[in-house]
Design an enzyme around this catalytic site. Structure first.
Site, PDB file in Angstrom:
ATOM      1  CG  ASP A 151      -1.931  -1.093   1.286  1.00  0.00           C
ATOM      2  OD1 ASP A 151      -2.386  -1.418   0.038  1.00  0.00           O
ATOM      3  OD2 ASP A 151      -2.285  -1.591   2.292  1.00  0.00           O
ATOM      4  CG  ASP A 185      -6.665  -1.490  -1.358  1.00  0.00           C
ATOM      5  OD1 ASP A 185      -7.209  -2.637  -1.573  1.00  0.00           O
ATOM      6  OD2 ASP A 185      -5.880  -1.189  -0.691  1.00  0.00           O
TER       7      ASP A 185
END
Length: 219
Positions: A151, A185
């Site tokens: 991420d 995401d």
């Protein structure tokens, strides 16, 4: 929307997602920031679990973290297979463009994170106090199916202490938006958001077609 266009959309999202992850993984040390502009930051973190770092073992205490990680990865693979079937079926049944785009986004995002979970453990060494190497001679940081999701996108749009009158969390220091996420995401969230916001338009054409077919049969 045709299957070819849906596949093209999926490939584009996967390329953006994986290129950004590989770049971050091979250029930054864990928790290092590459860009910090007040409300937008690029910071390298790794997620071993589900959304916001939640682990399966947090809910099922009698299994180990590694078993929970394996269970989560297998569940993701099964989910992606189901989403791919939903996508192909919707295209064959001439579902609405919004529906097909939304499913394609969800599929691309889920597949992007699965690639991390399945392969990154063997493709890279760890990022603790060092920049990771792709295909290191000494082997990866873990085994297959035990990789960590990369991420990097962070949007701390507001930081400060909450008013005292707010129940339970009043007076606490709060950051909105705290989670760090990735392109995959974003694709998943966008797809789900489209299905929620444009629910009638997403499923309306399919329902209308079915109603027209029923009327034709009754004539």
């Amino acid at each position: 929307m045709s299957l070819k266009k849906a596949v093209l959309l999926i490939v584009i999202i996967l390329l953006i997602d994986q290129i950004s992850k590989i770049y971050i993984k091979t250029h930054l040390v864990l928790n290092e920031r590459a860009f910090d502009y007040n409300w937008f930051q690029i910071v390298f973190v790794e997620n071993e679990g589900m959304a916001w770092g939640t682990k399966v073992s947090d809910f099922i205490s009698f299994i180990s973290d590694r078993t929970a990680k394996l269970f989560l990865t297998i569940f993701r693979i099964i989910a992606v297979i189901g989403i791919s079937y939903w996508l192909v079926t919707s295209i064959k049944k001439k579902g609405s463009k919004i529906l097909i785009v939304a499913i394609a986004l969800i599929f691309a995002g889920a597949l992007g994170n699965i690639i991390d979970s399945v392969f990154y453990g063997v493709l890279f060494n760890d990022s603790y106090s060092q920049v990771a190497t792709f295909l290191p001679d000494e082997g990866g940081y873990d085994t297959i199916f035990h990789g960590k999701v990369v991420d990097m996108l962070h949007f701390p749009m507001w930081k400060g202490f909450l008013p005292e009158w707010i129940p339970f969390i009043g007076g606490d220091y709060f950051t909105f938006f705290e989670p760090v996420f990735n392109v995959a995401d974003m694709a998943i969230s966008t797809g789900i958001g489209m299905l929620i916001v444009f629910n009638k338009r997403a499923f309306g054409e399919k329902k209308e077609l079915a109603e027209n077919e029923n009327q034709s049969e009754n004539i």
